[in-house]
Design a protein around this motif. Structure first.
Motif, PDB file in Angstrom:
ATOM      1  N   ALA A 256    -121.608  -1.288 -37.552  1.00 34.41           N
ATOM      2  CA  ALA A 256    -122.784  -1.124 -36.690  1.00 34.41           C
ATOM      3  C   ALA A 256    -122.773   0.233 -35.995  1.00 34.41           C
ATOM      4  CB  ALA A 256    -122.839  -2.254 -35.664  1.00 34.41           C
ATOM      5  N   PHE A 257    -121.631   0.615 -35.442  1.00 30.52           N
ATOM      6  CA  PHE A 257    -121.527   1.936 -34.816  1.00 30.52           C
ATOM      7  C   PHE A 257    -121.625   3.046 -35.866  1.00 30.52           C
ATOM      8  CE2 PHE A 257    -119.458  -0.208 -31.112  1.00 30.52           C
ATOM      9  CZ  PHE A 257    -120.210   0.384 -30.102  1.00 30.52           C
ATOM     10  N   ALA A 258    -121.011   2.836 -37.025  1.00 30.98           N
ATOM     11  CA  ALA A 258    -120.976   3.881 -38.050  1.00 30.98           C
ATOM     12  C   ALA A 258    -122.370   4.248 -38.534  1.00 30.98           C
ATOM     13  CB  ALA A 258    -120.107   3.435 -39.228  1.00 30.98           C
ATOM     14  N   VAL A 259    -123.258   3.255 -38.683  1.00 31.23           N
ATOM     15  CA  VAL A 259    -124.612   3.537 -39.182  1.00 31.23           C
ATOM     16  C   VAL A 259    -125.558   3.930 -38.051  1.00 31.23           C
ATOM     17  CG1 VAL A 259    -124.289   1.994 -41.150  1.00 31.23           C
ATOM     18  CG2 VAL A 259    -125.405   1.116 -39.069  1.00 31.23           C
ATOM     19  N   GLN A 260    -125.014   4.069 -36.843  1.00 32.84           N
ATOM     20  CA  GLN A 260    -125.768   4.494 -35.659  1.00 32.84           C
ATOM     21  C   GLN A 260    -126.792   3.454 -35.209  1.00 32.84           C
ATOM     22  OE1 GLN A 260    -127.238   8.539 -36.100  1.00 32.84           O
ATOM     23  NE2 GLN A 260    -125.276   9.267 -36.905  1.00 32.84           N
ATOM     24  N   ASP A 308    -124.808   6.504 -22.565  1.00 34.79           N
ATOM     25  CA  ASP A 308    -123.536   7.162 -22.238  1.00 34.79           C
ATOM     26  C   ASP A 308    -122.351   6.375 -22.778  1.00 34.79           C
ATOM     27  OD1 ASP A 308    -124.865   9.197 -20.963  1.00 34.79           O
ATOM     28  OD2 ASP A 308    -124.535   8.413 -18.933  1.00 34.79           O
ATOM     29  N   ARG A 309    -122.384   5.051 -22.591  1.00 33.63           N
ATOM     30  CA  ARG A 309    -121.276   4.214 -23.081  1.00 33.63           C
ATOM     31  C   ARG A 309    -121.239   4.223 -24.615  1.00 33.63           C
ATOM     32  NH1 ARG A 309    -121.007   4.569 -18.549  1.00 33.63           N
ATOM     33  NH2 ARG A 309    -119.805   6.309 -19.368  1.00 33.63           N
ATOM     34  N   TYR A 310    -122.409   4.217 -25.228  1.00 32.58           N
ATOM     35  CA  TYR A 310    -122.494   4.222 -26.685  1.00 32.58           C
ATOM     36  C   TYR A 310    -121.897   5.511 -27.253  1.00 32.58           C
ATOM     37  CZ  TYR A 310    -124.607   3.783 -31.354  1.00 32.58           C
ATOM     38  OH  TYR A 310    -124.812   3.690 -32.713  1.00 32.58           O
ATOM     39  N   LEU A 311    -122.229   6.629 -26.659  1.00 33.94           N
ATOM     40  CA  LEU A 311    -121.688   7.910 -27.117  1.00 33.94           C
ATOM     41  C   LEU A 311    -120.181   7.985 -26.879  1.00 33.94           C
ATOM     42  CD1 LEU A 311    -124.531  10.266 -25.846  1.00 33.94           C
ATOM     43  CD2 LEU A 311    -124.066   9.607 -28.217  1.00 33.94           C
TER      44      LEU A 311
END
Length: 346
Positions: A256-260, A308-311
């Motif tokens: 999920a994070f990898a595909v943004q 911010d947390r996501y980045l």
């Protein structure tokens, strides 16, 4: 390295024999320094199964082997809390018994609950089972570390998919297991109900039971297929596991994070995922029933704090997957834990 004479002889049996740590090629290379893999089960000191059902499906052969070799030991080396909690019986006891027909045998159960094998230091077990995961995440998180909040806002605003759920359709109450004192929850049906409840266009539901004629695991590369289909084209990307267990983290949230995408996850404050990414970097559905979870998603709007947390999560994941020594150390640790467990089986 130990001498061949002192190696423990193992035979891995059953149609799910490929789903145990000692079976994956990357792990087998390390484990062969300590274990001798015997082609014939009758030559083994230990019969190893990944799942209790494999033992039951081979009960006649197992009973026959133990009649001839009463010194042979049975071991369940399980990598799946789903199997343990739904079909595994006494999954909390390392020393247990199994009834095969009219014969009862002692069995050693090594799983997420009875051992520290899966207590990962930097990379959760499942994504260490193939070099492909690390290589893909290394590339994608290196790319993602340079994202800005404005990039994400623009990307999510034009995403062709509002939500994507890549998991089997399991709308069966048998999966609704829960062990409150352990904070363990079956999520297979939960995530199915959330996927079904996401009404409207732009929702991808992919996996067995959603109308597909070919199981995803039968594709030449099911994981690459998923990443390619979702990369930079989805808003909500489900990372929901089949089980909430404190040390069980599969590839799903990394994907999920990898595909943004915005990851959907279900994790208590003590869950191991909180050591991998910051709380608040994903949509946490913990404590919400499926209807409440759907309402939460309907009202979700990523604000500056979330961005911010996501980045920060993207930067942390780049750190994990930019150093191949993390992978090597984790594999050596896991094999070492398994060897130690076999050493004390009497």
């Amino acid at each position: 390295m130990i001498s061949r004479e002192s190696m423990k002889k193992i035979h891995i049996m059953g149609k799910r024999a490929h789903r145990t740590p000692l079976s994956y090629p990357e792990y087998k290379k390390i484990a062969q320094r300590y274990f001798e893999y015997t082609p014939k089960p009758e030559d083994a000191d230990f019969l190893v199964f990944s799942f209790k059902l494999d033992m039951l499906e081979n009960m006649e052969e197992v009973n026959d082997l133990l009649s001839k070799r009463p010194d042979m030991r049975l071991v369940i080396l399980s990598e799946e809390p789903l199997w343990d909690t739904v079909w595994g019986g006494e999954f909390l006891s390392k020393k247990s018994k199994v009834l095969l027909g009219d014969r009862e045998h002692p069995v050693v159960v090594l799983n997420h609950f009875t051992t520290s094998i899966y207590d990962y230091e930097s990379i959760p077990y499942f994504v260490t089972t193939s070099d492909d995961y690390f290589a893909r995440y290394s590339y994608l998180f290196s790319r993602n570390r340079n994202l800005k909040g404005s990039d994400l806002t623009a990307l999510w605003g034009k995403a062709s998919l509002r939500a994507a759920f890549y998991a089997e359709n399991r709308d069966n109450p048998q999966y609704d297991v829960h062990f409150s004192s352990l904070d363990v929850w079956g999520l297979s049906r939960y995530r199915t109900l959330v996927a079904k409840g996401m009404a409207g266009a732009g929702v991808a539901r992919v996996g067995q039971g959603w109308g597909e004629t070919v199981r995803r695991q039968q594709l030449p590369d099911w994981h690459l297929d998923k990443l390619a289909a979702l990369d930079r084209g989805v808003f909500f990307a489900s990372g929901l596991e089949n089980t909430h267990q404190w040390n069980y983290v599969s590839e799903k949230i990394f994907d999920a994070f990898a595909v943004q995408g915005v990851p959907l996850y279900f994790a208590s404050a003590d869950h191991g995922v909180m050591r991998l990414v910051p709380p608040g970097s994903f949509v946490n559905l913990y404590g919400l029933n499926p209807d409440a979870a759907i309402e939460r998603l309907k009202g979700f709007r990523p604000d500056k704090e979330f961005l911010d947390r996501y980045l920060e999560a993207q930067f942390m994941l780049h750190g994990v997957f930019s150093n191949s020594m993390n992978l090597a150390r984790e594999r050596r640790r896991i094999v070492g834990e398994i060897v130690a467990e076999f050493e004390v089986i009497d």
